[in-house]
Design a protein around this motif. Structure first.
Motif, mmCIF file in Angstrom:
data_model
loop_
_atom_site.group_PDB
_atom_site.id
_atom_site.type_symbol
_atom_site.label_atom_id
_atom_site.label_comp_id
_atom_site.label_asym_id
_atom_site.label_seq_id
_atom_site.Cartn_x
_atom_site.Cartn_y
_atom_site.Cartn_z
ATOM 1 N N GLY A 21 -3.735 1.297 -2.340
ATOM 2 C CA GLY A 21 -4.029 2.753 -2.900
ATOM 3 C C GLY A 21 -2.737 3.760 -2.818
ATOM 4 O O GLY A 21 -1.911 3.494 -1.945
ATOM 5 N N ASP A 22 -3.022 4.987 -3.032
ATOM 6 C CA ASP A 22 -1.960 5.804 -3.209
ATOM 7 C C ASP A 22 -0.744 5.381 -4.106
ATOM 8 O O ASP A 22 0.432 5.333 -3.722
ATOM 9 N N THR A 23 -0.972 4.623 -5.037
ATOM 10 C CA THR A 23 -0.262 4.095 -5.745
ATOM 11 C C THR A 23 0.147 4.955 -7.267
ATOM 12 O O THR A 23 1.379 5.010 -7.677
ATOM 13 N N GLY A 25 -2.840 14.588 3.524
ATOM 14 C CA GLY A 25 -3.077 13.457 3.248
ATOM 15 C C GLY A 25 -1.975 12.439 3.446
ATOM 16 O O GLY A 25 -0.544 12.879 3.674
ATOM 17 N N GLY A 26 -2.062 11.357 3.902
ATOM 18 C CA GLY A 26 -1.200 10.290 4.003
ATOM 19 C C GLY A 26 -0.955 9.777 2.860
ATOM 20 O O GLY A 26 -1.677 9.889 1.798
ATOM 21 N N SER A 39 -8.557 -1.531 2.847
ATOM 22 C CA SER A 39 -8.723 -0.138 3.560
ATOM 23 C C SER A 39 -7.638 0.993 3.058
ATOM 24 O O SER A 39 -6.635 0.751 3.487
ATOM 25 N N HIS A 40 -8.011 2.202 2.819
ATOM 26 C CA HIS A 40 -7.502 3.435 2.905
ATOM 27 C C HIS A 40 -7.869 4.317 3.992
ATOM 28 O O HIS A 40 -8.158 5.693 3.920
ATOM 29 N N ASN A 41 -8.346 3.889 5.131
ATOM 30 C CA ASN A 41 -9.222 4.766 6.112
ATOM 31 C C ASN A 41 -7.922 5.426 7.017
ATOM 32 O O ASN A 41 -8.104 6.453 7.561
ATOM 33 N N THR A 99 0.895 -1.342 -0.040
ATOM 34 C CA THR A 99 -0.119 0.006 0.009
ATOM 35 C C THR A 99 0.842 1.160 0.063
ATOM 36 O O THR A 99 2.136 1.161 0.526
ATOM 37 N N ASP A 100 0.409 2.477 -0.538
ATOM 38 C CA ASP A 100 0.781 3.698 -0.333
ATOM 39 C C ASP A 100 2.338 3.886 -1.119
ATOM 40 O O ASP A 100 3.354 4.075 -0.269
ATOM 41 N N ILE A 101 2.402 2.993 -2.189
ATOM 42 C CA ILE A 101 3.612 2.964 -2.814
ATOM 43 C C ILE A 101 4.222 4.512 -3.398
ATOM 44 O O ILE A 101 5.111 4.723 -3.208
ATOM 45 N N PHE A 154 -8.373 3.301 -3.506
ATOM 46 C CA PHE A 154 -8.088 4.443 -4.025
ATOM 47 C C PHE A 154 -7.665 5.647 -3.014
ATOM 48 O O PHE A 154 -8.533 5.873 -1.922
ATOM 49 N N HIS A 155 -7.032 6.666 -3.298
ATOM 50 C CA HIS A 155 -6.855 7.952 -2.707
ATOM 51 C C HIS A 155 -6.388 8.987 -3.619
ATOM 52 O O HIS A 155 -7.065 9.467 -4.270
ATOM 53 N N TRP A 156 -5.006 9.094 -3.434
ATOM 54 C CA TRP A 156 -4.583 10.180 -4.256
ATOM 55 C C TRP A 156 -4.766 10.131 -6.001
ATOM 56 O O TRP A 156 -4.517 10.966 -6.570
ATOM 57 N N GLU A 157 -4.986 8.659 -6.201
ATOM 58 C CA GLU A 157 -5.387 8.376 -7.735
ATOM 59 C C GLU A 157 -6.391 9.599 -8.029
ATOM 60 O O GLU A 157 -6.227 10.011 -9.149
ATOM 61 N N GLY A 204 -4.303 0.969 4.938
ATOM 62 C CA GLY A 204 -3.478 2.010 4.555
ATOM 63 C C GLY A 204 -3.574 3.365 4.726
ATOM 64 O O GLY A 204 -4.433 3.639 5.587
ATOM 65 N N HIS A 205 -2.875 4.304 4.305
ATOM 66 C CA HIS A 205 -3.101 5.753 4.595
ATOM 67 C C HIS A 205 -2.183 6.242 5.328
ATOM 68 O O HIS A 205 -1.539 7.253 5.127
ATOM 69 N N THR A 206 -2.080 5.852 6.703
ATOM 70 C CA THR A 206 -1.386 6.384 7.593
ATOM 71 C C THR A 206 0.112 6.053 7.563
ATOM 72 O O THR A 206 0.911 6.495 8.332
HETATM 73 MN MN LIG Z 1 -3.573 8.141 1.525
#
Ligand SMILES: [Mn+2]
Ligand SMILES: [Mn+2]
Lengths: 541, 128, 109
Positions: free
Chosen positions: A124-126, B127-128, A257-259, A32-34, A155-158, A280-282
């Protein structure tokens, strides 16, 4: 530290990193978060990561020696370097860079050799975070991940590629694009492009993977880039989806999860019937899952630095046991997968000269992660103040961006910590009162004791501005002693100050791109030395 | 960092009194109880200009919706007809700042109940 | 009549007699609050949809009074009984005197 590179690397072998007694009947692989880091990087884990409310002192809010003590990690060991802060420069010299998607491919292939039907999931954040990703609008990462063959992604930053590009890329994915919380904003109905879940039959077990995209996308990122979507935690819908897949015969329920970690902990306590949350995410990397009720939560780090493997024993619709390993991707120890190495090389080759151009040198370790400041952000704030002729600089508290050890700073290094689709460096005037409102607002999005109010970033970085923060106070009362550093005077609420910043969520923000601002600044400096930042005083941290 | 949707910083001092006045006008000064009315709104608004709010009060005749922190707290009034399938409705509202959204339902027997929920309107995190 | 005002509704094509169904409505409208200023600093006059109704075969389902705090492109979601086959009539009333209507038939069976 006095770690010899040879001794350190003798202590590590690829076989050790990959050894795993295959267990049960289902294997999950999580990355995650690559943040588009295709090649090995340095990444210093945070030394300050404060937990609030019930999460005070709980993982992932332990750092450095406290973290190592909890998990029985020896000082100077590979795990010290990979998972915790402290002695970073010396250990980086000994153990080298981490990550690289070609090494990740070797790890994934090795797990598949043990368990051919292992389920690889991307949190996500890939498709965000590098020069090549920016210029290909995510295509380099899509190509690389397609070769890695995940089964699903969230997904997030995508979404900061914009709705149209997201649609184009998602429609072409040879795997599932999941998000039970991605809704059509107009009619408040599940977005057609994304499915809430997908079933997999593995080892005779029906596994349902439910996606959970970043809930606060339209707040933390510019919603004008994806106005047709609405997100939110939607834990009632998550419960409905868990019930739905159970009713359809799911014997194992996994949430991709990307919570963010604390949000996942709360969601696990509210929603029943989830066996595994891949969190993911943090950007937290934890050597063991955290158990909430009957749900295990797995945190797999960021920037391609780790891969998690989770083997599950599922019998009669119940998780009877699990075995887990957070595999650190030591790039000097793990042999690159030749096919993936060739693919990465091909993606980067057209940009090779641009990427490798040396812009300057650094005397200091440049890093970002930490709740309040990092030396990379101090440098970015200095660049904003100098290049944009401002009194105060604001830099977003994002958690992505690799670290650098003393030596060359290349253009690629600058892009790795600044690349985004809304990187304009604005210059504006703000009153002292407004500056306080901004800091209070962001602080509450990090330190609100209810995880559902936490957006998973770090505090906005300030240049030219000092303050005291009591993280335990409510919004409006956390920030005090706002001080203009150049004069030492307290900020006057009614006075206007010239502020430069970047990554505004407002449409139509104008200014030069932040990577150009930073590059110009570093060129003028020649050699960067970032002194210790004592401008933020933390109370009850 | 955000810096989006810069909210009005000062809450008019008379706002709370205005909400009380609006409720009194709706109830004719009758007592207002609790229970039987559900107000659902997000903890954090994705966009203060369009915040989804749902009200539900089985057996209600009408439901008044107010935004206690807006310069003018009026939002809307739902009147349910004989063919209403439920005394429930959703809409999207403008919130100028973090504040309480308040609903008051008039029940078929002429009694009134109240519900409220705070909605955070934030200028954005990172954002993270 | 204001420009580009376009009502849209989501109604199931059929239901069983006596069923309760969910209806969704949107109307594109700026909902000018009367509190915003133009570039010259003058107040832009209020211009909103001030009332919305839904009826089925002449009987009322819901009747809403709107204030300027309702968002741009007013959205409503609510439920209706469907005692028999017939037609829903949705009506929006504009400050400027315009009235917009949309109808949707529903079959029962
Ligand atoms: Mn994120
Ligand atoms: Mn991330």
């Amino acid at each position: 530290g006095n770690w010899s590179k040879l001794a350190a690397q003798q202590a590590l072998t690829q076989d050790d990193l990959l050894s795993f007694d295959t267990f049960g009947n289902v294997s999950l692989i999580h990355i995650t978060d690559i943040h588009a880091q295709l090649v090995p990087i340095y990444f210093r884990e945070p030394s300050v990561n404060i937990g609030v409310g019930d999460n005070r002192g709980a993982v992932p809010h332990l750092t450095g020696g406290d973290f190592r003590k909890l998990y029985g990690i020896d000082d100077g060991s590979p795990s010290h370097y990979a998972l915790s802060s402290g002695d970073f420069q010396a250990l980086a010299g000994a153990y080298g860079r981490m990550g690289g998607l070609d090494r990740v491919a070797t790890v994934v292939n090795s797990i598949r050799a043990d368990r051919p039907d292992a389920i690889l999931l991307d949190g996500g954040d890939t498709w965000h975070g590098s020069y090549t990703c920016y210029h290909s609008q995510g295509q380099d990462m899509v190509n690389a991940m397609n070769a890695l063959k995940p089964e699903a992604m969230t997904f997030h930053w995508e979404f900061t590629l914009g709705s149209e590009r997201v649609q184009e890329l998602v429609e072409g994915l040879p795997f599932a694009a999941l998000g039970q919380n991605i809704f059509d904003a107009e009619w408040d109905e599940p977005a057609e492009l994304f499915k809430p879940y997908k079933f997999f039959e593995r080892g005779g077990v029906k596994v349902a993977v439910i996606g959970q995209a970043f809930p606060y996308m339209p707040i933390a990122n510019p919603r004008w880039m994806f106005p047709d979507y609405s997100f939110g935690i939607r834990d009632e819908n998550m419960q409905a989806m868990v019930d739905e897949v159970r009713a359809q015969g799911a014997e194992c329920v996994v949430v991709l999860s990307h919570n963010g970690f604390d949000v996942d902990k709360k969601m696990a306590s509210v929603v029943t019937g989830i066996d595994v949350i891949l969190s993911g995410h943090t950007h937290d990397a934890l050597p063991e899952p955290v158990l909430i009720g009957e749900t295990i939560i797995v945190a797999s780090g960021s920037n391609g630095k780790f891969v998690s493997r989770v083997d599950l024993d599922i019998q009669n619709g119940r998780m009877m046991g699990f075995r887990h390993k957070l595999i650190p991707i030591f790039s000097d120890v793990i042999t690159p997968d030749p096919d993936m190495a060739a693919l990465i090389q091909a993606e980067r080759a057209p940009h090779a000269d641009t990427l490798s151009e040396v812009i300057g040198q650094t005397d200091s370790v440049l890093y970002r992660r930490g709740n309040f400041n990092g030396s990379w952000d101090d440098l970015i704030c200095d660049a904003l103040i100098s290049e944009r002729e401002a009194e105060i600089a604001l830099s977003p508290g994002v958690r992505w961006g690799p670290s650098l050890v003393p030596g060359d700073i290349t253009r690629e290094d600058i892009w790795n910590v600044t690349s985004m689709s809304y990187g304009e460096a604005y210059r504006t005037e703000m009153t002292g009162e407004f500056l306080k409102v901004v800091l209070e607002d962001v602080a509450d999005n990090i330190f609100n004791p209810d995880p559902y109010y936490q957006q998973g970033g770090d505090m906005v970085r300030t240049g030219g501005l000092g303050y005291t923060i009591d993280v335990t106070k409510p919004q409006g009362e956390r920030i005090s002693n706002l001080t203009l550093l150049k004069t030492g005077e307290l900020i006057d609420p009614s006075k206007s100050y010239v502020v430069a910043g970047w990554a505004s969520v407002n449409e139509g923000t104008e200014g030069p791109q932040i990577w150009d601002v930073v590059e110009n600044h570093i060129r003028k400096l020649g050699t960067v030395s970032v002194s210790e930042n004592n401008s933020v005083i933390v109370v009850n941290g | 960092i955000g810096l989006g949707g810069v909210a009005a910083l000062a809450l008019p001092l008379q706002a709370a009194a205005m909400v009380d006045d609006k409720i009194a006008a709706f109830t004719g000064g009758a007592d207002v109880g609790e229970g039987g009315l559900t107000l659902t709104a997000p903890e954090i608004a994705e966009n203060g200009n369009t915040v989804p709010v749902e009200v539900s009060a089985p057996g209600a005749v009408s439901i008044l919706l107010l935004a206690a922190g807006n310069p003018n707290p009026d939002v809307c009034t739902f009147n349910f007809g004989p063919l209403a399938g439920a005394q429930a409705a959703s809409t999207r509202i403008r919130l100028a700042r973090t504040q309480e959204v308040v609903a008051v339902a008039k029940m078929a027997d002429g009694s009134f109940v109240r519900a409220a929920q705070e909605v955070k309107v934030t200028i954005g995190g990172c954002g993270g | 009549m204001a420009d580009n005002v376009k009502p849209r509704v989501k109604v199931p094509k059929s239901a069983s007699a006596g069923e309760v169904i969910t209806l969704k409505t949107l109307i594109s409208h700026t909902m000018e609050s009367g509190q915003r200023k133009n570039k010259a600093g003058e107040i832009i006059p209020r211009s909103i949809i001030n009332r919305f109704t839904c009826d089925f075969n002449g009987q009322n389902v819901i009747d809403v009074t709107l204030e300027p705090a309702i968002s741009t492109n007013p959205y409503f979601e609510f439920q209706s009984q469907v005692p028999e086959a017939g037609e829903f009539t949705f009506t929006w009333y504009d400050d400027d005197g315009s009235v917009y209507t949309e109808t949707k038939a529903i079959s029962v069976g």
